[in-house]
Design an enzyme around this catalytic site. Structure first.
Site, PDB file in Angstrom:
ATOM      1  N   THR A  71      79.397  39.552  -7.500  1.00 15.34           N
ATOM      2  CA  THR A  71      80.255  39.668  -6.321  1.00 15.34           C
ATOM      3  C   THR A  71      80.529  41.126  -5.987  1.00 15.34           C
ATOM      4  O   THR A  71      80.425  41.553  -4.822  1.00 15.34           O
ATOM      5  CB  THR A  71      81.578  38.910  -6.553  1.00 15.34           C
ATOM      6  OG1 THR A  71      81.296  37.512  -6.696  1.00 15.34           O
ATOM      7  CG2 THR A  71      82.533  39.105  -5.385  1.00 15.34           C
ATOM      8  N   GLN A 143      70.800  33.155  -9.530  1.00 14.81           N
ATOM      9  CA  GLN A 143      70.467  31.849 -10.096  1.00 14.81           C
ATOM     10  C   GLN A 143      69.044  31.789 -10.627  1.00 14.81           C
ATOM     11  O   GLN A 143      68.754  31.040 -11.553  1.00 14.81           O
ATOM     12  CB  GLN A 143      70.683  30.743  -9.051  1.00 14.81           C
ATOM     13  CG  GLN A 143      72.138  30.470  -8.713  1.00 14.81           C
ATOM     14  CD  GLN A 143      72.923  29.885  -9.872  1.00 14.81           C
ATOM     15  OE1 GLN A 143      72.366  29.358 -10.840  1.00 14.81           O
ATOM     16  NE2 GLN A 143      74.248  29.967  -9.789  1.00 14.81           N
ATOM     17  N   SER A 163      73.789  38.557 -12.415  1.00 15.18           N
ATOM     18  CA  SER A 163      75.038  38.337 -13.139  1.00 15.18           C
ATOM     19  C   SER A 163      74.727  37.817 -14.528  1.00 15.18           C
ATOM     20  O   SER A 163      73.858  36.957 -14.701  1.00 15.18           O
ATOM     21  CB  SER A 163      75.912  37.331 -12.381  1.00 15.18           C
ATOM     22  OG  SER A 163      77.138  37.124 -13.040  1.00 15.18           O
ATOM     23  N   ALA A 164      75.465  38.311 -15.528  1.00  9.93           N
ATOM     24  CA  ALA A 164      75.154  37.978 -16.922  1.00  9.93           C
ATOM     25  C   ALA A 164      75.469  36.536 -17.277  1.00  9.93           C
ATOM     26  O   ALA A 164      74.723  35.879 -18.010  1.00  9.93           O
ATOM     27  CB  ALA A 164      75.927  38.912 -17.857  1.00  9.93           C
ATOM     28  N   CYS A 290      82.544  29.247  -7.245  1.00 13.93           N
ATOM     29  CA  CYS A 290      83.157  30.539  -6.919  1.00 13.93           C
ATOM     30  C   CYS A 290      84.051  30.452  -5.691  1.00 13.93           C
ATOM     31  O   CYS A 290      84.037  31.321  -4.836  1.00 13.93           O
ATOM     32  CB  CYS A 290      82.070  31.588  -6.719  1.00 13.93           C
ATOM     33  SG  CYS A 290      81.100  31.875  -8.212  1.00 13.93           S
TER      34      CYS A 290
END
Length: 347
Positions: A71, A143, A163-164, A290
């Site tokens: 984000t 994703q 993103s981790a 989210c």
């Protein structure tokens, strides 16, 4: 009853490799910006993780800027740039883009002039994989990273979001991947860390976990883990389809992530399904995780042409590397049982 976690697109449980790397990083006392031995040790962990992520992403030679998550990376990449996207994008991208691109019934984005647009690699709700045109300004590959073979250097986009926690790393750490030479002003100013793009002392523990998770995810890909998961997903869908003829698997007519199934059961609210399956021991979702717990009709399905009732009757089942055949078949059995009860009450 053993609970079964089938919400990996929201977050994937922490991998053992990531946990071990984070525990080891806790014993490194230095600040990565310090020049003494302790600081250099911390800096070495950050740079090791940067190299691990670059290797897993096929992004050698690119700039990898660590952020608090995808984000923040989206905000860094998109603020003030006037880039457009489609309504199927994640909220983090939609917050900065005009949703003007059309999509077809399978959720495939129709792109005319790529350099002015952001297009995701794969949708978090339906799993639909996009055909990325050359020259995109940005692609959200969050994703797809860890589930699909990806080479950033061949994607043809200027920037990408990762993103981790979507691939078994810790929450609260992500990155913006950039082609070298892109001029991008920092949103967080201060000490000039991360090549001047994102100031603030680096989250060394999270970054170490991210790097280890990325390396482990790359091994999963080469070991064929996701081919096995795709077969389980297809078997689960076949069992559900045999029970309920009126349901739809959104995006099934297109290539999808191997782990994702978006099940639309008209007249049975997605939030109700989530609660009922939770009581039966299964963690699933009714769309993207989210949105601060808000449950509403899926904008992704609406963009694909589903009416409001159908869009509000969707659930997402997303499998992970450790999901078993027993997990998915038990889910299909319990979901079908609840579906029969719902239809009986509605009759």
């Amino acid at each position: 009853m053993k609970r079964v976690y089938l919400d990996h697109n929201a977050t994937t449980p922490l991998r053992d490799e990531a946990r071990a790397a984070m525990v080891a990083a806790m014993d490194v006392a230095g600040n990565p910006s310090s020049v003494h031995a302790e600081g250099r040790a911390a800096k070495a962990l950050v740079e090791k993780a940067r190299a691990q992520i670059a290797a897993a992403l096929g992004a050698e030679g690119a700039d990898i800027v660590f952020t608090s998550g995808a984000t923040e990376a989206a905000a860094l990449a998109l603020e003030g740039r006037g880039i457009a996207c489609a309504a199927v994008e994640h909220e983090a991208v939609l917050a900065w883009c005009e949703a003007s691109l059309p999509v077809d019934a399978n959720g495939k984005v129709q792109v005319a002039t790529p350099h002015a647009y952001a297009v995701q690699l794969a949708n978090s709700e339906t799993g639909v994989i996009q055909d990325l045109p050359e020259g995109l300004a940005l692609s959200d590959i969050t994703q797809g990273f860890g589930k699909l073979p990806i080479a950033f250097n061949w994607l043809g986009c200027d920037m990408a979001l990762v993103s981790a926690h979507k691939l078994g790393g810790p929450k609260g750490i992500g990155a913006l991947v950039m082609k070298r030479g892109i001029d991008l002003a920092a949103r967080i100013r201060g000490g000039g860390q991360e090549m001047g793009r994102r100031s603030g002392t680096e989250n060394v523990i999270g970054i170490a976990g991210f790097g280890a998770a990325a390396e482990a995810a790359a091994r999963d890909l080469s070991d064929g883990v996701w081919e096995r998961i795709a077969a389980l997903r297809d078997k689960m869908e076949a069992a559900i389809a045999a029970e309920a003829s009126d349901i739809t698997f959104a995006g099934k007519g297109a290539a999808r992530l191997p782990n994702t199934s978006c099940i639309v059961s008209p007249g049975w609210k997605g939030e109700t399904q989530v609660m009922q399956m939770d009581l039966n021991g299964f963690a699933i979702s009714a769309g993207s995780a989210c949105s601060s717990g808000k449950v509403r009709a899926s904008k992704v399905l609406a963009a694909m042409g589903f009416d409001e009732g159908a869009a509000a009757s969707a659930i997402r089942v997303s499998l992970g590397p450790l999901t078993t055949e027993d997990d998915v078949m038990r889910f299909a059995e319990r979901w079908c049982a609840q579906s029969r009860k719902h239809r009986a009450r509605a009759a």
